[in-house]
Design a protein around this motif. Structure first.
Motif, PDB file in Angstrom:
ATOM      1  N   UNK A  78      -6.673 -15.885   7.069  1.00  0.00           N
ATOM      2  CA  UNK A  78      -5.770 -14.839   6.365  1.00  0.00           C
ATOM      3  C   UNK A  78      -6.775 -14.381   5.166  1.00  0.00           C
ATOM      4  N   UNK A  79      -7.274 -15.484   4.553  1.00  0.00           N
ATOM      5  CA  UNK A  79      -8.165 -15.215   3.360  1.00  0.00           C
ATOM      6  C   UNK A  79      -9.415 -14.624   3.831  1.00  0.00           C
ATOM      7  N   UNK A  80     -10.068 -15.164   4.845  1.00  0.00           N
ATOM      8  CA  UNK A  80     -11.336 -14.337   5.346  1.00  0.00           C
ATOM      9  C   UNK A  80     -11.098 -13.068   5.785  1.00  0.00           C
ATOM     10  N   UNK A  81      -9.998 -12.724   6.679  1.00  0.00           N
ATOM     11  CA  UNK A  81      -9.937 -11.371   7.128  1.00  0.00           C
ATOM     12  C   UNK A  81      -9.386 -10.483   5.934  1.00  0.00           C
ATOM     13  N   UNK A  82      -8.680 -10.976   4.883  1.00  0.00           N
ATOM     14  CA  UNK A  82      -8.418 -10.009   3.664  1.00  0.00           C
ATOM     15  C   UNK A  82      -9.590  -9.742   2.992  1.00  0.00           C
ATOM     16  N   UNK A 210       2.259 -19.967  -9.200  1.00  0.00           N
ATOM     17  CA  UNK A 210       1.762 -18.682  -8.950  1.00  0.00           C
ATOM     18  C   UNK A 210       2.879 -18.013  -8.278  1.00  0.00           C
ATOM     19  N   UNK A 211       3.922 -18.541  -7.774  1.00  0.00           N
ATOM     20  CA  UNK A 211       5.138 -17.813  -7.142  1.00  0.00           C
ATOM     21  C   UNK A 211       5.872 -17.344  -8.409  1.00  0.00           C
ATOM     22  N   UNK A 212       6.212 -18.043  -9.498  1.00  0.00           N
ATOM     23  CA  UNK A 212       6.787 -17.616 -10.381  1.00  0.00           C
ATOM     24  C   UNK A 212       6.322 -16.345 -11.079  1.00  0.00           C
ATOM     25  N   UNK A 213       4.914 -16.410 -11.341  1.00  0.00           N
ATOM     26  CA  UNK A 213       3.967 -15.400 -11.875  1.00  0.00           C
ATOM     27  C   UNK A 213       4.234 -13.986 -11.024  1.00  0.00           C
ATOM     28  N   UNK A 233      -0.207 -15.340  -1.136  1.00  0.00           N
ATOM     29  CA  UNK A 233       0.464 -16.438  -0.290  1.00  0.00           C
ATOM     30  C   UNK A 233      -0.531 -17.430   0.132  1.00  0.00           C
ATOM     31  N   UNK A 234      -1.817 -17.001   0.458  1.00  0.00           N
ATOM     32  CA  UNK A 234      -2.756 -17.826   1.063  1.00  0.00           C
ATOM     33  C   UNK A 234      -3.207 -18.992   0.022  1.00  0.00           C
ATOM     34  N   UNK A 235      -3.337 -18.529  -1.220  1.00  0.00           N
ATOM     35  CA  UNK A 235      -3.433 -19.530  -2.461  1.00  0.00           C
ATOM     36  C   UNK A 235      -2.327 -20.634  -2.517  1.00  0.00           C
ATOM     37  N   UNK A 236      -1.150 -19.830  -2.543  1.00  0.00           N
ATOM     38  CA  UNK A 236      -0.049 -20.731  -2.765  1.00  0.00           C
ATOM     39  C   UNK A 236       0.059 -21.894  -1.570  1.00  0.00           C
ATOM     40  N   UNK A 237      -0.066 -21.611  -0.347  1.00  0.00           N
ATOM     41  CA  UNK A 237      -0.212 -22.624   0.794  1.00  0.00           C
ATOM     42  C   UNK A 237      -1.150 -23.464   0.728  1.00  0.00           C
ATOM     43  N   UNK A 238      -2.685 -23.020   0.450  1.00  0.00           N
ATOM     44  CA  UNK A 238      -3.882 -23.646   0.174  1.00  0.00           C
ATOM     45  C   UNK A 238      -3.411 -24.909  -0.869  1.00  0.00           C
ATOM     46  N   UNK A 239      -2.781 -24.437  -1.846  1.00  0.00           N
ATOM     47  CA  UNK A 239      -2.475 -25.821  -2.859  1.00  0.00           C
ATOM     48  C   UNK A 239      -1.521 -26.662  -2.473  1.00  0.00           C
TER      49      UNK A 239
END
Length: 252
Positions: A78-82, A210-213, A233-239
Motif C-alpha cells: 500500500x505504501x509503495x503503490x501510494x 497517530x490515530x488520535x491526531x 493506515x500504513x504507518x499505524x499498522x507498520x508501528x
C-alpha cells in the motif's frame, strides 16, 4: 443580491489547502490503483516467501513470521503503490506533492521496503548477505527517514502534527544511534538491546497517537485526500508489527 453579499468565514490556510486538495487535484481512487496495490503486495509476498525459504528464521518462529510477513507485505504494498500514485500525480502537474501529513507518513514504509527489502534480496540471489551490509542499509534508511520527518515537521502548520513529527524525528534518531552502535562495534550489543527496547515501546505509543491526531482532524472537519488516509493506515499498522511479533513469539 448575490452570493458575494454574504460574508465568508475565514479558514486557516492549511484547512483551505486540504479542502481544495480533497475535492480536486489528486486522482480519485480507481480500480487501477487497487490493482497496483495488489501487484506491489504480491511482489513483497514473493520476497517474504523467498526469505522464509532461505532458513534465516528458526523453524518454530516461521508460522508467526508468516502472519506478520503477510501484514507487512500488505502495508509495504500500500505504501509503495501510494507513493507511485503521488509521483505520477506530481509529474502530471497535480497539486503540491506531500501536502498532507499522511503523504509524508507513507514514505516511511515505502523507503524501508525499497532500500532494505529489494537490495537485500538482490544481494542474497547473487551471493551471501553479510549482516554488516544489512546493518549499513538499515542505517542509510534511518538517515533518509530522519530527513523526511524533519521536512515534514517544517511543512506542517497544525501544532498537533508538528509535535507528532517532532516525536517521530526524535525516535528515529534513537533508532539510528542504536543501529550505528551495532554497526561500529558488535560488542556493545547490550546497549543496542536497551535502545531497541526503548524505541520499540515508542513505536507502540505512536500507533494510538497517530490515530488520535487523525481523528482530531475528522472532528474538526479537516478534509484530506484518500492518499493521506492510506499513509495514516500504513504507518499505524507498520508501528504495530513489532508488537504483533512479540505477542506471537510468546505463544509459540
Amino acid at each position: 443580491m448575490t452570493t458575494d453579499d454574504f460574508p465568508r468565514p475565514d479558514l486557516p490556510d492549511a484547512n483551505v489547502s486540504d479542502r481544495v486538495g480533497a475535492s480536486r487535484g489528486f486522482p480519485r481512487l480507481r480500480i487501477a490503483h487497487l490493482l497496483l496495490w495488489t501487484f506491489c503486495t504480491a511482489v513483497f509476498l514473493t520476497l517474504e516467501r523467498y526469505w522464509l525459504s532461505t532458513g534465516y528464521m528458526p523453524e518454530e518462529y516461521q508460522p508467526v513470521r508468516a502472519v506478520t510477513g503477510l501484514i507487512e507485505a500488505i502495508v509495504n504494498g500500500a505504501a509503495l503503490s501510494g507513493t507511485i500514485v503521488l509521483l505520477t500525480a506530481r509529474v502530471s502537474d497535480g497539486p503540491p506533492w506531500l501536502r498532507a501529513p499522511g503523504h509524508w507518513l507513507m514514505l516511511a514504509p515505502a523507503v524501508d521496503a525499497c532500500f532494505i527489502w529489494l537490495p537485500s534480496t538482490i544481494l542474497s540471489l547473487i551471493g551471501d548477505v553479510d549482516s554488516y551490509i544489512v546493518q549499513f542499509f538499515d542505517c542509510g534508511v534511518l538517515v533518509i527517514s530522519i530527513g523526511v520527518f524533519l521536512l515534514a515537521f517544517k511543512q506542517q502548520q497544525e501544532r498537533r502534527w508538528k509535535i507528532f513529527f517532532a516525536a517521530l524525528f526524535a525516535l528515529t534518531a534513537v533508532k539510528l544511534i542504536a543501529n550505528g552502535i551495532l554497526l561500529v562495534d558488535v560488542f556493545h550489543f547490550e546497549v543496542f538491546e536497551r535502545l531497541h527496547l526503548a524505541y520499540s515501546l515508542g513505536d507502540i505509543v505512536l500507533c494510538p497517537w497517530i490515530l488520535a491526531v487523525a481523528l482530531i482532524d475528522v472532528k474538526r472537519g479537516v478534509r484530506r485526500d484518500w492518499l493521506h488516509w492510506v499513509g495514516v493506515a500504513t504507518f499505524a499498522l507498520s508501528q504495530c508489527l513489532y508488537l504483533m511479533w512479540r505477542i506471537g513469539v510468546e505463544f509459540v
